[in-house]
Motif scaffolding. Structure first.
Motif, PDB file in Angstrom:
ATOM      1  N   UNK A  35      -6.078   5.248  -1.755  1.00  0.00           N
ATOM      2  CA  UNK A  35      -6.198   3.796  -1.640  1.00  0.00           C
ATOM      3  C   UNK A  35      -5.551   3.204  -2.875  1.00  0.00           C
ATOM      4  N   UNK A  80      -9.702 -14.901   5.948  1.00  0.00           N
ATOM      5  CA  UNK A  80      -9.226 -15.824   4.918  1.00  0.00           C
ATOM      6  C   UNK A  80     -10.138 -17.034   4.737  1.00  0.00           C
ATOM      7  N   UNK A 122      -5.246  -3.115   9.328  1.00  0.00           N
ATOM      8  CA  UNK A 122      -4.761  -3.921   8.209  1.00  0.00           C
ATOM      9  C   UNK A 122      -5.382  -3.382   6.929  1.00  0.00           C
ATOM     10  N   UNK A 123      -4.831  -3.789   5.812  1.00  0.00           N
ATOM     11  CA  UNK A 123      -5.383  -3.426   4.515  1.00  0.00           C
ATOM     12  C   UNK A 123      -5.829  -4.698   3.825  1.00  0.00           C
ATOM     13  N   UNK A 124      -6.990  -4.629   3.194  1.00  0.00           N
ATOM     14  CA  UNK A 124      -7.451  -5.755   2.401  1.00  0.00           C
ATOM     15  C   UNK A 124      -7.605  -5.239   0.980  1.00  0.00           C
ATOM     16  N   UNK A 125      -6.821  -5.775   0.092  1.00  0.00           N
ATOM     17  CA  UNK A 125      -6.804  -5.204  -1.244  1.00  0.00           C
ATOM     18  C   UNK A 125      -6.835  -6.237  -2.346  1.00  0.00           C
ATOM     19  N   UNK A 126      -6.480  -5.813  -3.562  1.00  0.00           N
ATOM     20  CA  UNK A 126      -6.581  -6.688  -4.728  1.00  0.00           C
ATOM     21  C   UNK A 126      -5.987  -8.079  -4.540  1.00  0.00           C
ATOM     22  N   UNK A 127      -4.801  -8.236  -3.924  1.00  0.00           N
ATOM     23  CA  UNK A 127      -4.259  -9.609  -3.851  1.00  0.00           C
ATOM     24  C   UNK A 127      -5.171 -10.539  -3.050  1.00  0.00           C
ATOM     25  N   UNK A 128      -5.802  -9.997  -1.997  1.00  0.00           N
ATOM     26  CA  UNK A 128      -6.726 -10.818  -1.223  1.00  0.00           C
ATOM     27  C   UNK A 128      -7.928 -11.212  -2.068  1.00  0.00           C
ATOM     28  N   UNK A 170       0.822  -1.195   0.000  1.00  0.00           N
ATOM     29  CA  UNK A 170       0.000   0.000   0.000  1.00  0.00           C
ATOM     30  C   UNK A 170       0.859   1.250   0.000  1.00  0.00           C
ATOM     31  N   UNK A 224      -9.999  -2.534  -9.630  1.00  0.00           N
ATOM     32  CA  UNK A 224      -9.014  -2.323  -8.572  1.00  0.00           C
ATOM     33  C   UNK A 224      -9.467  -2.813  -7.201  1.00  0.00           C
ATOM     34  N   UNK A 270       0.489  -4.017   3.958  1.00  0.00           N
ATOM     35  CA  UNK A 270       0.266  -5.211   3.123  1.00  0.00           C
ATOM     36  C   UNK A 270      -1.184  -5.258   2.654  1.00  0.00           C
ATOM     37  N   UNK A 271      -1.385  -5.262   1.337  1.00  0.00           N
ATOM     38  CA  UNK A 271      -2.746  -5.377   0.811  1.00  0.00           C
ATOM     39  C   UNK A 271      -3.253  -6.816   0.872  1.00  0.00           C
ATOM     40  N   UNK A 300     -11.475  -1.527  -5.364  1.00  0.00           N
ATOM     41  CA  UNK A 300     -11.602  -0.345  -4.522  1.00  0.00           C
ATOM     42  C   UNK A 300     -12.970  -0.409  -3.837  1.00  0.00           C
ATOM     43  N   UNK A 301     -13.071   0.115  -2.602  1.00  0.00           N
ATOM     44  CA  UNK A 301     -14.357   0.034  -1.912  1.00  0.00           C
ATOM     45  C   UNK A 301     -15.537   0.541  -2.748  1.00  0.00           C
TER      46      UNK A 301
END
Lengths: 183, 668
Positions: free
Chosen positions: A76, A133, B383-389, A70, B240, A120-121, B242-243
């Motif tokens: 974002x 998960x 934490x971030x939850x993004x494209x890889x997740x 990030x 992306x 970490x995304x 994105x939210x």
């Protein structure tokens, strides 16, 4: 997108980090000081700066890594998408570490040691992200189990309702209903 | 003056909305026909008033009336006329007014196309739509009035966000809102049915085309948004996670589940309570999306002006709407048991499995979007939850859907033999597996790409198999006559097109992300570089003046061998309203591949950095949803919906499998 960093740190206001935490501003400024103090800093980061890799596999890993980190001073965005200075420096850092032969895990550790898990995304599997998960698979599993249970129950109910005595009872009830309607 | 007229029209619309939301509801409860009938003129009046308000806002934009704060912050004198018009929905206040106008438009359409519905039901549907409208109008009047004045008025506006100055972005919000807001129709239908305590097949049939049309708009709106991101954001991405994107994708997934479960409920009378629940969820998620986007709880690149007061209002509104609808559902849903009988191996079952997967996918996005908020609220760290997740969990969730899609439409209603279906698809299956292996061996594709391509072919085979079944099923006449008859079945053709769209989409995503090539280069004018059989020659960069920006335009010639194919003009634009330059990619679009060049920075020696991209099948990513949307519109125009409008409502389908007089079905 480029528009997100009109301010030197890309901060649009106190809410730029969602919860508006001062901590992250400090971290970002520290980060800037840490990586941005070198002499080779352009006023604006170059998103498309070409890089050489000693192995094609390195390039693949590099792209994967920068697409999962990030940019802390952006709205974002990953560091792959941002031309903010911090993102540019982090891209350079990731490239350097990969070329030094460090593993993905080491790079992630390096980043989280400085910026926290927030960077970490792809959150690491820890006790507080287990639900994140495994939740999706739980949803599907629970949904399918519920569905099968419902279908079975239906089948039993239908079998029961078609047996002779029940049908007779139903007909009687129907007739009574019909009578009541007329009155 | 124009601002005050608009404001007044909004206030009047609010008053009319309150009337429409209450009087017909009471009328339906007390059995008063004239009170119920009031809903119809009220819907017309509300639509007319909001159209006036909208017109006022547009006039203010076209005439550069910077005494309106909203116009002053989102437009400027240099802005081209087209973008002045689209700027009206370029930020929060105006887009809410558009949202409301569209809601009133749907209400108006429902009022005038629902003559075949029983009066009480019609009144309740219209009242529920107006209830939603009341909440939104109150929200706008209280926190987001687009007609607010500023004194003294500035001489020049602050200009529209440059990112939004793009044809795709001008058309994206109206289409998206048509879809978002259109979900109010099945929602109102469900709530009205719950209030009524009864639900017959004719009503199910009535709501189906409405839902499908709303879904088609939502599909098209999301597609346009993705296409805009691809051409405007400058680095060739198309989604992306994105939210804000997720906020539109969640209701889409649930609406997709809904149109499938409506098929079961309408054609077979089964699982009606589930359909009602989905209808409630669909609109609830579109409200939730509005909350997430406009309240500022989530950080997004799509920066809407955020304001905590707005967030609190929407959150309360959300809780009231969803809470009351679910409460009603909990109280009444038990009365809607299913009637149709079916075996485990039947189309009904597979449609329900489809529902489980789609709803789980939607829940996953909700989980990923809200999880960081929960952790933060619990003080458990950020934490971030993004494209890889999302990519990691979403693909295993949707893969079974694609496999299902290949054969499930061939399975018959009520019950079918697994053996029959397998035999019908045996040879295509063998062929596809061979083609998949062929792709793996003969092209640079990885095994995952080959498998995914085979999946897309599997769907195509299923569509072809469905067509064959239909043709065989018709006994009369020669092949052409049967073919003509089948083509005329719009519901079937629409479904087939939409499913083909899924195949195109899967293929597009697979090849773009798997076989796309991306290279960052640094070139002096006159230098060239080779990539995937093409030579890109950088000719240099020249200045270009736009109406409200200055641009540096690069010229890149593309050759294949010695033969020139095209010239690309990537730009770096600096809008007068902001310092930061924007990238405008140079794209050569093609059915099989796109060539994409984005300009980077100039260096001291006159060299420029740029990103060259070769994106195979990338257009299919939008072609797929386009086919889905067209398929949806076709299906909504199916003959039987028009027939059912003219016919009297069919006899009430009894609860619990027996046919009972309609009176006894009412729960009160």
């Amino acid at each position: 997108m480029s528009a997100s960093n009109a301010h030197p740190f890309g901060l649009k206001g106190p809410r730029a980090f969602g919860a508006g935490s001062i901590l992250f501003e400090i971290v970002a400024i520290l980060a800037f000081a840490l990586f941005g103090a070198g002499p080779v800093i352009a006023t604006q980061g170059d998103l498309f700066e070409p890089r050489d890799f000693s192995f094609p596999a390195h390039e693949e890993r590099y792209l994967r890594m920068i697409n999962s980190l990030r940019c802390l001073v952006c709205q974002n965005q990953t560091i792959a998408e941002s031309d903010a200075d911090l993102a540019t420096d982090l891209r350079r850092e990731v490239h350097r570490m990969i070329e030094q032969g460090r593993s993905d895990e080491e790079i992630a550790d390096f980043m989280t040691a400085r910026f926290g898990e927030f960077v970490l995304y792809r959150p690491r599997l820890r006790s507080d992200t287990i639900l994140l998960w495994f939740g999706p698979f739980l949803f599907v599993g629970a949904g399918l189990v519920l569905l099968v249970l419902r279908l079975r129950k239906r089948k039993d109910a239908l079998r029961w309702s078609t047996s002779g005595s029940v049908r007779k009872r139903a007909r009687r009830l129907l007739e009574e209903g019909g009578v009541r309607k007329k009155t | 003056m124009i601002g005050e007229i608009g404001h007044l029209a909004m206030i009047l619309a609010f008053a009319v909305c309150i009337v429409q939301a209450t009087v017909p509801l009471v009328g339906a409860w007390r059995g008063n026909r004239s009170w119920m009938a009031l809903a119809i003129p009220a819907a017309g009046a509300q639509f007319a008033l909001l159209a006036i308000a909208w017109l006022c806002l547009e006039i203010a934009f076209v005439a550069n009336d910077f005494s309106l704060a909203y116009v002053a912050t989102n437009s400027s004198q240099d802005l081209p006329l087209v973008y002045r018009i689209s700027a009206a929905w370029g930020a929060h206040e105006g887009s809410m007014l558009l949202w409301m106008l569209i809601l009133a438009g749907w209400g108006f359409a429902v009022a005038h196309l629902s003559g075949a519905l029983p009066a009480t039901f019609r009144a309740r549907v219209l009242a529920v739509i107006a209830l939603a409208g009341t909440g939104f109008l109150l929200f706008m009047l209280a926190t987001s009035n687009p007609f607010e004045r500023i004194l003294p008025a500035p001489l020049q506006g602050r200009d529209l966000n440059p990112l939004l100055q793009d044809p795709g972005m001008a058309a994206h919000p109206p289409l998206l809102y048509m879809g978002y807001v259109g979900l109010v129709v099945p929602f109102a239908f469900a709530v009205a049915a719950l209030l009524e305590g009864r639900l017959d097949l004719a009503w199910m049939r009535w709501t189906r085309p409405w839902t499908t049309v709303a879904w088609a708009f939502l599909t098209a709106g999301i597609m346009l948004g993705s296409w805009w991101a691809y051409s405007e954001l400058g680095w060739g991405g198309w989604w992306f996670w994105d939210p804000v994107e997720n906020a539109s994708f969640m209701p889409w997934l649930v609406a997709t589940a809904l149109i499938h479960s409506l098929a079961v409920s309408e054609q077979r009378g089964a699982f009606r309570s589930w359909t009602l629940l989905l209808a409630i969820f669909g609109f609830s998620l579109s409200l939730l999306g509005t909350f997430l986007v406009r309240s500022g709880v989530l950080v997004s690149v799509h920066a809407f002006a955020t304001d905590p007061a707005r967030g609190v209002f929407i959150l309360i509104f959300l809780a009231v709407v969803i809470g009351s609808a679910l409460m009603l559902y909990a109280l009444r849903a038990a009365h809607f048991t299913s009637v149709g009988r079916f075996d485990l191996f039947s189309r009904e079952t597979f449609l329900l499995v489809n529902n489980v997967l789609l709803v789980a996918a939607s829940a996953t996005i909700l989980l990923g979007t809200l999880y960081p908020l929960f952790l933060d609220a619990l003080d458990a760290g950020k934490i971030s939850v993004g494209p890889p997740y999302f990519n990691a969990v979403f693909i295993p969730l949707t893969l079974p859907l694609a496999l299902l899609l290949g054969f499930a439409p061939l399975v018959r209603w009520k019950g079918d033999g697994a053996k029959r279906v397998f035999e019908a698809l045996r040879w295509p299956l063998v062929l596809i597996i061979l083609v998949g292996i062929g792709i793996f061996l003969a092209s640079p594709a990885s095994w995952a790409m080959a498998a995914s391509s085979a999946c897309a072919l599997w769907i195509v085979a299923g569509v072809a198999g469905g067509l064959r079944d239909r043709l065989r099923h018709r006994r009369e006449g020669g092949f052409f006559r049967r073919f003509q008859r089948t083509i005329a079945e719009r519901g079937f053709i629409g479904m087939s097109l939409a499913h083909l769209g899924v195949a195109f989409f899967i293929a597009g995503v697979t090849w773009t992300s798997g076989a796309g090539v991306e290279r960052d280069v640094r070139l002096l004018p006159g230098e060239s570089v080779d990539m995937v059989g093409h030579t890109f020659r950088f000719e240099g960069v020249g200045p270009l003046a736009g109406p409200n920006y200055r641009s540096q335009q690069g010229i890149v010639q593309v050759f294949r061998g010695d033969e020139p194919i095209t010239t690309l003009f990537p730009e770096k634009r600096t809008y007068f309203s902001q310092l930061q330059p924007m990238t405008e990619a140079g794209i050569e679009a093609g059915f099989w591949r796109d060539l994409h060049v984005a300009l980077g920075e100039e260096h001291a020696d006159g060299a420029w950095t740029m990103r060259l991209q070769y994106k195979p099948l990338v257009r299919w990513i939008w072609l797929g949803p386009l086919l889905m949307a067209i398929g949806g519109l076709l299906a909504a125009g199916d003959r039987r919906y028009r027939l059912s409008l003219r016919r009297q409502p069919s006899p009430v389908l009894a609860e619990g499998g027996s046919s009972v007089s309609s009176r006894s079905l009412q729960t009160h």
